[in-house]
Motif scaffolding. Structure first.
Motif, PDB file in Angstrom:
ATOM      1  N   LEU A 123     -25.064  14.895   5.575  1.00  0.00           N
ATOM      2  CA  LEU A 123     -24.760  16.160   6.245  1.00  0.00           C
ATOM      3  C   LEU A 123     -24.029  17.132   5.327  1.00  0.00           C
ATOM      4  O   LEU A 123     -24.288  18.336   5.355  1.00  0.00           O
ATOM      5  CB  LEU A 123     -23.910  15.900   7.491  1.00  0.00           C
ATOM      6  CG  LEU A 123     -24.608  15.226   8.663  1.00  0.00           C
ATOM      7  CD1 LEU A 123     -23.594  14.769   9.695  1.00  0.00           C
ATOM      8  CD2 LEU A 123     -25.607  16.174   9.286  1.00  0.00           C
ATOM      9  N   SER A 124     -23.111  16.613   4.524  1.00  0.00           N
ATOM     10  CA  SER A 124     -22.271  17.485   3.706  1.00  0.00           C
ATOM     11  C   SER A 124     -22.870  17.822   2.353  1.00  0.00           C
ATOM     12  O   SER A 124     -22.494  18.819   1.744  1.00  0.00           O
ATOM     13  CB  SER A 124     -20.909  16.828   3.494  1.00  0.00           C
ATOM     14  OG  SER A 124     -21.046  15.660   2.715  1.00  0.00           O
ATOM     15  N   LEU A 169     -22.425  11.105   6.793  1.00  0.00           N
ATOM     16  CA  LEU A 169     -21.571  12.222   6.391  1.00  0.00           C
ATOM     17  C   LEU A 169     -21.967  12.763   5.017  1.00  0.00           C
ATOM     18  O   LEU A 169     -21.930  13.983   4.801  1.00  0.00           O
ATOM     19  CB  LEU A 169     -20.104  11.787   6.390  1.00  0.00           C
ATOM     20  CG  LEU A 169     -19.486  11.588   7.765  1.00  0.00           C
ATOM     21  CD1 LEU A 169     -18.128  10.918   7.654  1.00  0.00           C
ATOM     22  CD2 LEU A 169     -19.354  12.923   8.483  1.00  0.00           C
ATOM     23  N   TRP A 184     -19.005  18.253  10.414  1.00  0.00           N
ATOM     24  CA  TRP A 184     -19.809  17.126   9.932  1.00  0.00           C
ATOM     25  C   TRP A 184     -19.476  15.868  10.721  1.00  0.00           C
ATOM     26  O   TRP A 184     -20.361  15.087  11.071  1.00  0.00           O
ATOM     27  CB  TRP A 184     -19.557  16.868   8.447  1.00  0.00           C
ATOM     28  CG  TRP A 184     -19.913  18.011   7.546  1.00  0.00           C
ATOM     29  CD1 TRP A 184     -20.891  18.943   7.735  1.00  0.00           C
ATOM     30  CD2 TRP A 184     -19.282  18.348   6.318  1.00  0.00           C
ATOM     31  NE1 TRP A 184     -20.916  19.827   6.707  1.00  0.00           N
ATOM     32  CE2 TRP A 184     -19.934  19.487   5.807  1.00  0.00           C
ATOM     33  CE3 TRP A 184     -18.235  17.808   5.586  1.00  0.00           C
ATOM     34  CZ2 TRP A 184     -19.574  20.081   4.617  1.00  0.00           C
ATOM     35  CZ3 TRP A 184     -17.881  18.392   4.401  1.00  0.00           C
ATOM     36  CH2 TRP A 184     -18.539  19.520   3.913  1.00  0.00           C
ATOM     37  N   THR A 227     -21.063  16.061  14.232  1.00  0.00           N
ATOM     38  CA  THR A 227     -22.515  15.857  14.150  1.00  0.00           C
ATOM     39  C   THR A 227     -22.847  14.387  13.898  1.00  0.00           C
ATOM     40  O   THR A 227     -23.765  13.841  14.512  1.00  0.00           O
ATOM     41  CB  THR A 227     -23.119  16.731  13.037  1.00  0.00           C
ATOM     42  OG1 THR A 227     -22.743  18.090  13.253  1.00  0.00           O
ATOM     43  CG2 THR A 227     -24.626  16.617  13.009  1.00  0.00           C
TER      44      THR A 227
END
Length: 175
Positions: free
Chosen positions: A125-126, A122, A66, A69
Motif C-alpha cells: 500500500l505504501s 502495508l 495505510w 486499508t
C-alpha cells in the motif's frame, strides 16, 4: 584328471596405514551466523541504497490511512485479528519503522504470528519496501486493594439483600 584351476591371484593389497592422530579437519560446509537486526536509524541509508531517497520520513498521518486499508483487507480473511488490531495505538519510531502498542503479552503473541502478512500488505500500500514494525507492551498498573471478609460480605449484601436471610438461617457460617 584335469588339473584344478586356481583362482586368479588377487592384486596386492595396499599396506595398512596407521590411523592419523591429530586434529580433525572439516571436509566441507558453511557456517551461518544470524544477521544483525536492522536499527530504525539505519533504514534511511538502506532506502537510499534501494533507490527511494526522495520519500519523506514516515509519520503517523501517512501511516494511519495505510493501516486502516490493511485492516479492511484483513477483516475479510481474519475478522478476529482485524478486531484485535483495530483499536491499537501506533507510534512512529524512525524513517520507516513503527510500533504497535499492546497491553499484554497474550495479544503480542497473537499479533506476532500474523505480522509478516500485515507488513506485506502495508509495504504494498505504501510503496515502502523497507517498512518494518515492532510490538511494544505497555502494562497497565492497577491499584491492588485487599478486602477483609467483612468488607466482602458488606459489598455482596449491598448487591443482594437476601444474604441477610442466609446469615440468620446459617449462623455458624462465618462471613
Amino acid at each position: 584328471m584335469p588339473p584344478a584351476q586356481q583362482p586368479p591371484a588377487a592384486p596386492a593389497a595396499a599396506p595398512a596405514q596407521p590411523p592419523v592422530v591429530g586434529r580433525a579437519h572439516r571436509v566441507g560446509g558453511i557456517s551461518i551466523k544470524p544477521a544483525a537486526p536492522v536499527r530504525p536509524a539505519d533504514l534511511a541509508q538502506l532506502n537510499a541504497a534501494e533507490g527511494n531517497p526522495d520519500q519523506p520520513p514516515l509519520d503517523l498521518d501517512m501511516l494511519t490511512p495505510w493501516w486502516s486499508t490493511a485492516l479492511q483487507r484483513l477483516e475479510s480473511e481474519q475478522p478476529k485479528l482485524a478486531a484485535t488490531l483495530a483499536n491499537r495505538k501506533l507510534k512512529v519510531d524512525g524513517d520507516d519503522h513503527f510500533v504497535i502498542v499492546v497491553n499484554n503479552s497474550y495479544v503480542e503473541a497473537e499479533i506476532r504470528t500474523h505480522l509478516v502478512k500485515l507488513l506485506e500488505m502495508l509495504r504494498e500500500l505504501s510503496g515502502r519496501r523497507m517498512l518494518n514494525c515492532g510490538i511494544e507492551i505497555e502494562y497497565e498498573e492497577k491499584k491492588a486493594v485487599i478486602y477483609s471478609p467483612r468488607d466482602k460480605y458488606d459489598a455482596m449484601s449491598a448487591k443482594n439483600p437476601s444474604l441477610g436471610t442466609f446469615k440468620v438461617l446459617f449462623p455458624e457460617v462465618d462471613y
